[in-house]
Enzyme design. Structure first.
Site, short mmCIF file in Angstrom:
data_model
loop_
_atom_site.label_atom_id
_atom_site.label_comp_id
_atom_site.label_asym_id
_atom_site.label_seq_id
_atom_site.Cartn_x
_atom_site.Cartn_y
_atom_site.Cartn_z
N GLU A 1 0.82 -1.23 0.00
CA GLU A 1 0.00 0.00 0.00
C GLU A 1 0.84 1.27 0.00
O GLU A 1 0.69 2.14 0.86
CB GLU A 1 -0.93 -0.01 1.22
CG GLU A 1 -1.92 -1.17 1.21
CD GLU A 1 -2.92 -1.12 2.35
OE1 GLU A 1 -2.60 -0.57 3.40
OE2 GLU A 1 -4.04 -1.63 2.18
N GLU B 1 -5.98 -8.20 -0.51
CA GLU B 1 -6.53 -7.92 0.82
C GLU B 1 -7.98 -7.50 0.67
O GLU B 1 -8.30 -6.60 -0.12
CB GLU B 1 -5.78 -6.78 1.52
CG GLU B 1 -4.43 -7.17 2.05
CD GLU B 1 -3.80 -6.08 2.90
OE1 GLU B 1 -4.54 -5.36 3.59
OE2 GLU B 1 -2.57 -5.96 2.86
C1 BG6 Z 1 -4.25 -2.82 5.20
C2 BG6 Z 1 -2.91 -3.35 5.64
O1 BG6 Z 1 -4.16 -1.45 5.15
O2 BG6 Z 1 -5.35 -3.03 6.03
C3 BG6 Z 1 -2.96 -4.48 6.63
O3 BG6 Z 1 -2.14 -3.73 4.52
C4 BG6 Z 1 -4.07 -4.24 7.63
O4 BG6 Z 1 -1.69 -4.59 7.22
C5 BG6 Z 1 -5.39 -4.16 6.87
O5 BG6 Z 1 -4.14 -5.17 8.64
C6 BG6 Z 1 -6.60 -4.02 7.75
O6 BG6 Z 1 -6.46 -2.94 8.61
P1 BG6 Z 1 -6.63 -3.11 10.18
O7 BG6 Z 1 -6.26 -1.79 10.73
O8 BG6 Z 1 -8.05 -3.46 10.39
O9 BG6 Z 1 -5.70 -4.19 10.59
#
Ligand code: BG6
Length: 470
Positions: A174, A368
């Site tokens: 990201e 993701e």
């Molecule tokens: C993304 C990241 O921004 O979001 C991850 O690449 C992260 O590392 C994921 O865990 C979800 O965000 P969060 O804050 O709910 O863990």
């Protein structure tokens, strides 16, 4: 006719610092996330590990010792791929050593071997919010060009070691988040007035573009069959104009360009015209050489990996505040939100897939996507996480629709198939997993694993190669 290609990559994704724990074992050095107590969303962190404080990354879910058991669960769901990151500090504890840490290299040998044994293609993020703390302290991270050769050295070592095991790579997690979470994305603090901060953001991302191109260059020589991707957050780009007011619509485009620029430069191989005006009007003067530009043009990345959790609403003049899930804009009255207030918007995912396909015409991988929610253990001792199962099914369906629209989507790795530490807040109770981990926000628990109902939902989706969601 089936919708998903038969070699579609189905799996899950985690990051070393959110899962492995063992933060100082076997020669590992301190990473920037080892000094964040409450996550990275607020850019708050200590300068060093403070005695007596509980840092979530230090133990995390102890994946370092339990990876084999955890991967068995993934195999049971039918995963044919698994995405994780290499912790830079396991290989080069401060980022500046001459020789790598053999123990760290051995760990990833074992990890990738286990994945391959279970029929999973390893998908590797080279830098996922885990830059050596020393590089932050000494150079303010990617603001400095000093990091370019250090990153190149790190890439050479891991490419050489894992070239026969890993085919799919992505350089920076990201990287378009440098605007909102500079500490995590670029290991730097923003300082001074707005124009200086903008200069820092554009200089850091430029240095990362050069490092990305160098990684692509050496990968071409060292592992010609590898796929080298970029990784960006499209939660940052999925912004709807608040109204049809032209200022809201045009402002939304400008806002989206903060994300598109990463792909414009690294996929198309050159800076887009629109950025020049931003630099001029904000007096942003950068150190960019002709040689850098030639390198970027000569070694573009071959696919776009992206995260997508949510969409947002953009209003002209709005102050842009972001976290790990994108940008917090105005409320969207048409969408429900998660326990953490993130709007749930599967159509937004289909929209983003189409936009990226139209703009870049290259393979796309969703690396993701997931629902971070509170889970409760019911009286029957089980976790009935219907909301997560629904989120998963609806988003897989949206991907299927995007494939029907003509998008070249090659894989889907659900975020956090096993509960891990939240990057944004450092909490354990923000859970994404299909597998529950017994650990709470205070760091207490047995670390035992347990399947949730959504485990079977994903298993069934994979068994049917996604056809059952329609
Ligand atoms: C993304 C990241 O921004 O979001 C991850 O690449 C992260 O590392 C994921 O865990 C979800 O965000 P969060 O804050 O709910 O863990």
């Amino acid at each position: 006719m089936t919708v998903f290609p038969k070699d579609f990559l189905w799996g899950g994704a985690i990051a070393a610092n959110q899962a492995e724990g063992a933060w100082n074992m076997d020669g590992k050095g301190t990473a920037i996330t080892d000094v964040t107590e409450h996550g990275i969303a607020k850019n708050q962190h200590d300068k060093k590990v403070e005695p007596g404080k509980v840092y979530p990354s230090h133990e995390a879910i102890d994946f370092y010792h339990r990876y084999a058991e955890d991967l068995e669960y993934m195999a049971e769901m039918g995963f044919n791929c698994f995405r994780t990151s290499i912790a830079w500090t396991r290989i080069f504890p401060t980022g500046e050593e001459e020789t790598p840490n053999e123990k760290g290299l051995e760990f990833y040998d074992k990890l990738f071997d286990k994945m391959l044994e279970l029929g999973m293609e390893p998908i590797v993020t080279i830098s996922h919010y885990e830059t050596p703390l020393n590089l932050y302290t000494k150079y303010n991270g990617w603001e400095s060009r000093e990091l370019i050769p250090l990153f190149e050295k790190y890439c050479r070592v891991i490419f050489d070691r894992y070239k026969d095991k890993v085919k799919y790579w992505m350089t920076f997690n990201e990287m378009n988040n440098v605007h909102t979470i500079p500490y995590a994305s670029a290991a730097m603090d923003l300082t001074g007035e707005r124009s200086n901060q903008l200069r820092q953001v554009y200089q850091a991302t430029h240095n990362m573009y050069v490092a990305n191109a160098l990684a692509n260059k050496i990968a071409k020589d060292m592992m010609p069959n590898a796929h080298m991707g970029i990784m960006i957050s499209l939660s940052q780009a999925a912004g709807y104009p608040a109204t049809p007011k032209p200022e809201d619509v045009f402002g939304t485009l400008q806002f989206q360009r903060r994300t598109f620029i990463s792909a414009d430069v690294q996929i198309k191989g050159k800076y887009p015209n629109y950025v020049k005006r931003i630099w001029e009007e904000n007096d942003v003067r950068l150190d960019i050489t002709d040689e850098d530009l030639k390198l970027i043009a000569a070694y573009p990345s071959s696919y776009i990996a992206f995260s997508y959790y949510r969409s947002s609403v953009f209003e002209d003049g709005m102050k842009i505040y972001g976290d790990t899930g994108g940008v917090v804009g105005k409320e969207n009255p048409y969408l429900e939100v998660s326990d953490w207030g993130w709007p749930i918007d599967p159509l937004g995912l289909r929209w983003m897939c189409n936009v990226m396909q139209d703009r870049y015409d290259c393979p796309l991988m969703i690396v993701e996507n997931g629902l971070g929610d509170k889970d409760t253990i019911s009286e029957d001792g089980k976790i009935h996480d219907e909301a997560r199962a629904k989120y998963l099914t609806d988003h897989v369906k949206a991907i299927g629709e995007a494939i029907k629209d003509g998008c070249n989507i090659i894989g889907y790795t659900y975020w956090g198939p096993i509960d891990i530490v939240s990057a944004g807040t450092g909490e354990m109770k923000k859970r994404y997993g299909f597998i529950y981990v017994d650990k709470d926000n205070e760091g207490k628990g047995t670390l035992n694993r347990m399947k949730k109902d959504s485990f079977d939902t994903y298993k069934e989706i994979i068994e049917n190669n996604g056809e059952n969601v329609f």
